[in-house]
Every structure is written in C-alpha cells, then in structure tokens.
Design a protein around this motif. Sequence first.
Motif, PDB file in Angstrom:
ATOM      1  N   VAL A 219     -10.077  26.398   3.256  1.00 22.93           N
ATOM      2  CA  VAL A 219      -9.654  25.125   3.844  1.00 22.93           C
ATOM      3  C   VAL A 219      -9.786  25.227   5.361  1.00 22.93           C
ATOM      4  O   VAL A 219      -9.216  26.127   5.976  1.00 22.93           O
ATOM      5  CB  VAL A 219      -8.194  24.787   3.476  1.00 22.93           C
ATOM      6  N   THR A 220     -10.549  24.314   5.938  1.00 23.40           N
ATOM      7  CA  THR A 220     -10.670  24.255   7.392  1.00 23.40           C
ATOM      8  C   THR A 220     -10.243  22.865   7.848  1.00 23.40           C
ATOM      9  O   THR A 220     -10.641  21.859   7.268  1.00 23.40           O
ATOM     10  CB  THR A 220     -12.111  24.548   7.853  1.00 23.40           C
ATOM     11  N   TYR A 221      -9.429  22.852   8.848  1.00 20.74           N
ATOM     12  CA  TYR A 221      -8.930  21.596   9.405  1.00 20.74           C
ATOM     13  C   TYR A 221      -9.807  21.168  10.566  1.00 20.74           C
ATOM     14  O   TYR A 221     -10.228  21.987  11.374  1.00 20.74           O
ATOM     15  CB  TYR A 221      -7.488  21.764   9.889  1.00 20.74           C
ATOM     16  N   ARG A 222     -10.063  19.879  10.629  1.00 18.42           N
ATOM     17  CA  ARG A 222     -10.758  19.293  11.775  1.00 18.42           C
ATOM     18  C   ARG A 222      -9.730  18.767  12.772  1.00 18.42           C
ATOM     19  O   ARG A 222      -9.928  18.854  13.969  1.00 18.42           O
ATOM     20  CB  ARG A 222     -11.691  18.180  11.321  1.00 18.42           C
ATOM     21  N   SER A 223      -8.639  18.216  12.225  1.00  9.29           N
ATOM     22  CA  SER A 223      -7.551  17.738  13.085  1.00  9.29           C
ATOM     23  C   SER A 223      -6.306  17.494  12.240  1.00  9.29           C
ATOM     24  O   SER A 223      -6.396  17.262  11.032  1.00  9.29           O
ATOM     25  CB  SER A 223      -7.943  16.437  13.807  1.00  9.29           C
ATOM     26  N   VAL A 224      -5.165  17.591  12.899  1.00  9.61           N
ATOM     27  CA  VAL A 224      -3.887  17.243  12.291  1.00  9.61           C
ATOM     28  C   VAL A 224      -3.361  16.059  13.094  1.00  9.61           C
ATOM     29  O   VAL A 224      -2.961  16.207  14.245  1.00  9.61           O
ATOM     30  CB  VAL A 224      -2.892  18.435  12.322  1.00  9.61           C
ATOM     31  N   LYS A 225      -3.395  14.890  12.481  1.00  6.78           N
ATOM     32  CA  LYS A 225      -3.009  13.660  13.172  1.00  6.78           C
ATOM     33  C   LYS A 225      -1.514  13.407  13.103  1.00  6.78           C
ATOM     34  O   LYS A 225      -0.955  12.727  13.950  1.00  6.78           O
ATOM     35  CB  LYS A 225      -3.786  12.484  12.581  1.00  6.78           C
ATOM     36  N   ASN A 226      -0.866  13.932  12.063  1.00  2.00           N
ATOM     37  CA  ASN A 226       0.578  13.745  11.883  1.00  2.00           C
ATOM     38  C   ASN A 226       1.199  15.111  11.583  1.00  2.00           C
ATOM     39  O   ASN A 226       1.285  15.513  10.425  1.00  2.00           O
ATOM     40  CB  ASN A 226       0.841  12.755  10.751  1.00  2.00           C
ATOM     41  N   PRO A 227       1.617  15.843  12.615  1.00  2.00           N
ATOM     42  CA  PRO A 227       2.161  17.191  12.406  1.00  2.00           C
ATOM     43  C   PRO A 227       3.383  17.222  11.493  1.00  2.00           C
ATOM     44  O   PRO A 227       3.573  18.189  10.755  1.00  2.00           O
ATOM     45  CB  PRO A 227       2.522  17.658  13.816  1.00  2.00           C
ATOM     46  N   GLU A 228       4.203  16.194  11.506  1.00  2.29           N
ATOM     47  CA  GLU A 228       5.394  16.189  10.649  1.00  2.29           C
ATOM     48  C   GLU A 228       5.013  16.099   9.174  1.00  2.29           C
ATOM     49  O   GLU A 228       5.583  16.784   8.324  1.00  2.29           O
ATOM     50  CB  GLU A 228       6.335  15.052  11.046  1.00  2.29           C
TER      51      GLU A 228
ATOM     52  N   TRP B 292       2.151  17.112   7.940  1.00  5.18           N
ATOM     53  CA  TRP B 292       1.521  18.384   7.627  1.00  5.18           C
ATOM     54  C   TRP B 292       2.576  19.465   7.376  1.00  5.18           C
ATOM     55  O   TRP B 292       2.457  20.250   6.447  1.00  5.18           O
ATOM     56  CB  TRP B 292       0.569  18.812   8.750  1.00  5.18           C
ATOM     57  N   LYS B 293       3.627  19.523   8.199  1.00  6.30           N
ATOM     58  CA  LYS B 293       4.696  20.516   8.008  1.00  6.30           C
ATOM     59  C   LYS B 293       5.410  20.306   6.673  1.00  6.30           C
ATOM     60  O   LYS B 293       5.716  21.274   5.974  1.00  6.30           O
ATOM     61  CB  LYS B 293       5.700  20.450   9.158  1.00  6.30           C
ATOM     62  N   ALA B 294       5.664  19.065   6.319  1.00  6.46           N
ATOM     63  CA  ALA B 294       6.326  18.771   5.036  1.00  6.46           C
ATOM     64  C   ALA B 294       5.426  19.187   3.871  1.00  6.46           C
ATOM     65  O   ALA B 294       5.898  19.745   2.874  1.00  6.46           O
ATOM     66  CB  ALA B 294       6.664  17.287   4.954  1.00  6.46           C
ATOM     67  N   TYR B 295       4.132  18.929   4.005  1.00  4.69           N
ATOM     68  CA  TYR B 295       3.161  19.360   2.991  1.00  4.69           C
ATOM     69  C   TYR B 295       3.156  20.880   2.862  1.00  4.69           C
ATOM     70  O   TYR B 295       3.209  21.423   1.763  1.00  4.69           O
ATOM     71  CB  TYR B 295       1.763  18.845   3.373  1.00  4.69           C
ATOM     72  N   ALA B 296       3.085  21.581   3.984  1.00  9.52           N
ATOM     73  CA  ALA B 296       2.995  23.042   3.972  1.00  9.52           C
ATOM     74  C   ALA B 296       4.210  23.676   3.303  1.00  9.52           C
ATOM     75  O   ALA B 296       4.073  24.680   2.591  1.00  9.52           O
ATOM     76  CB  ALA B 296       2.829  23.571   5.393  1.00  9.52           C
TER      77      ALA B 296
ATOM     78  N   ALA C  38       2.913  18.120  -3.266  1.00 10.46           N
ATOM     79  CA  ALA C  38       2.639  18.455  -1.867  1.00 10.46           C
ATOM     80  C   ALA C  38       1.606  17.499  -1.276  1.00 10.46           C
ATOM     81  O   ALA C  38       1.764  17.015  -0.148  1.00 10.46           O
ATOM     82  CB  ALA C  38       2.166  19.901  -1.757  1.00 10.46           C
ATOM     83  N   LEU C  39       0.554  17.211  -2.031  1.00  6.35           N
ATOM     84  CA  LEU C  39      -0.463  16.271  -1.556  1.00  6.35           C
ATOM     85  C   LEU C  39       0.110  14.879  -1.332  1.00  6.35           C
ATOM     86  O   LEU C  39      -0.268  14.188  -0.383  1.00  6.35           O
ATOM     87  CB  LEU C  39      -1.627  16.199  -2.548  1.00  6.35           C
ATOM     88  N   LYS C  40       1.020  14.484  -2.192  1.00  6.72           N
ATOM     89  CA  LYS C  40       1.648  13.166  -2.044  1.00  6.72           C
ATOM     90  C   LYS C  40       2.431  13.096  -0.734  1.00  6.72           C
ATOM     91  O   LYS C  40       2.377  12.093  -0.013  1.00  6.72           O
ATOM     92  CB  LYS C  40       2.556  12.884  -3.235  1.00  6.72           C
ATOM     93  N   VAL C  41       3.145  14.172  -0.406  1.00  6.78           N
ATOM     94  CA  VAL C  41       3.895  14.228   0.850  1.00  6.78           C
ATOM     95  C   VAL C  41       2.944  14.213   2.045  1.00  6.78           C
ATOM     96  O   VAL C  41       3.224  13.594   3.069  1.00  6.78           O
ATOM     97  CB  VAL C  41       4.800  15.482   0.874  1.00  6.78           C
ATOM     98  N   LEU C  42       1.799  14.886   1.912  1.00  2.63           N
ATOM     99  CA  LEU C  42       0.819  14.897   3.000  1.00  2.63           C
ATOM    100  C   LEU C  42       0.304  13.489   3.274  1.00  2.63           C
ATOM    101  O   LEU C  42       0.094  13.105   4.427  1.00  2.63           O
ATOM    102  CB  LEU C  42      -0.341  15.831   2.660  1.00  2.63           C
ATOM    103  N   GLY C  43       0.123  12.735   2.221  1.00  2.00           N
ATOM    104  CA  GLY C  43      -0.326  11.356   2.391  1.00  2.00           C
ATOM    105  C   GLY C  43      -1.795  11.271   2.769  1.00  2.00           C
ATOM    106  O   GLY C  43      -2.523  12.258   2.771  1.00  2.00           O
ATOM    107  N   SER C  44      -2.200  10.089   3.106  1.00  5.43           N
ATOM    108  CA  SER C  44      -3.591   9.809   3.433  1.00  5.43           C
ATOM    109  C   SER C  44      -3.748   9.595   4.934  1.00  5.43           C
ATOM    110  O   SER C  44      -2.948   8.897   5.547  1.00  5.43           O
ATOM    111  CB  SER C  44      -4.034   8.563   2.670  1.00  5.43           C
ATOM    112  N   GLY C  45      -4.758  10.207   5.508  1.00  4.99           N
ATOM    113  CA  GLY C  45      -5.066   9.994   6.919  1.00  4.99           C
ATOM    114  C   GLY C  45      -4.255  10.837   7.887  1.00  4.99           C
ATOM    115  O   GLY C  45      -4.423  10.697   9.098  1.00  4.99           O
ATOM    116  N   ASN C  46      -3.393  11.717   7.392  1.00  5.75           N
ATOM    117  CA  ASN C  46      -2.563  12.526   8.287  1.00  5.75           C
ATOM    118  C   ASN C  46      -3.248  13.793   8.769  1.00  5.75           C
ATOM    119  O   ASN C  46      -2.870  14.349   9.801  1.00  5.75           O
ATOM    120  CB  ASN C  46      -1.238  12.873   7.608  1.00  5.75           C
ATOM    121  N   VAL C  47      -4.230  14.261   8.006  1.00 10.35           N
ATOM    122  CA  VAL C  47      -5.053  15.393   8.427  1.00 10.35           C
ATOM    123  C   VAL C  47      -6.493  15.095   8.063  1.00 10.35           C
ATOM    124  O   VAL C  47      -6.774  14.314   7.149  1.00 10.35           O
ATOM    125  CB  VAL C  47      -4.615  16.734   7.776  1.00 10.35           C
ATOM    126  N   ASP C  48      -7.382  15.723   8.779  1.00  8.34           N
ATOM    127  CA  ASP C  48      -8.801  15.683   8.451  1.00  8.34           C
ATOM    128  C   ASP C  48      -9.185  17.136   8.182  1.00  8.34           C
ATOM    129  O   ASP C  48      -9.095  17.976   9.083  1.00  8.34           O
ATOM    130  CB  ASP C  48      -9.593  15.108   9.616  1.00  8.34           C
TER     131      ASP C  48
END
Length: 98
Positions: free
Chosen positions: A8-17, A19-23, A78-88
């Motif tokens: 898994v490689t991230y291009r950007s984390v647009k919503n750190p909160e 992402w933290k909840a997902y992790a 976990a994916l549901k918590v991450l949501g859509s558009g919060n990370v690329d």
Amino acid sequence: MPKAYWVVTYRSVKNPEAWKAYAKLAAPALTAAGGRFLIRNNPAKTYESGLNERVVLVEFDSLDQAIAARDTPAYQAALKVLGSGNVDRDMRVVEGAA
C-alpha cells in the motif's frame, strides 16, 4: 507455497482524523486475518517518481489469505470509517517469489 503481500502506497492523506480512525481498526483486523506488518512508515529516501508518503507492507502466508483479509467484516468496518475521498492510495496484493 509463496507468501503474499499487501503493498500500500499513499499519494496523500486529505483527512488525517479519518485515516487515524481507520488505522486503529485496520491494524488489528489485518493481524487477526493472519497479516504481519513489515513496513508502516514514510520513506527514508525517494527516487525516480517516488512520493514521500506513507508505505505499508503486510505479509500473509498465502495469496488466498491475503485476498480474503480485505473481505473480513473487521477490515470492511475499517474501510467504512476511512470513508471515500479521505486518502489517495494504491493498494496491491502481490504473490512473493517462490
């Protein structure tokens, strides 16, 4: 039988909160599915088209186990918590060399 890996490689984390909840949910979900985290960090150095963003490498005992891990209820939560558009990010399941 070769091991398999989530790469898994991230291009950007647009919503750190988000992402933290997902992790918080994803790590125990993948461990419970047989995954072992080998890398969870930012690059020490990048070359060519590399981005200085988070890289995650998770090892599984088999390709079937690696594929099945994504479909577990715990990882889906976990994916549901991450949501859509919060990370690329780019996520691949790769079989290891025999």
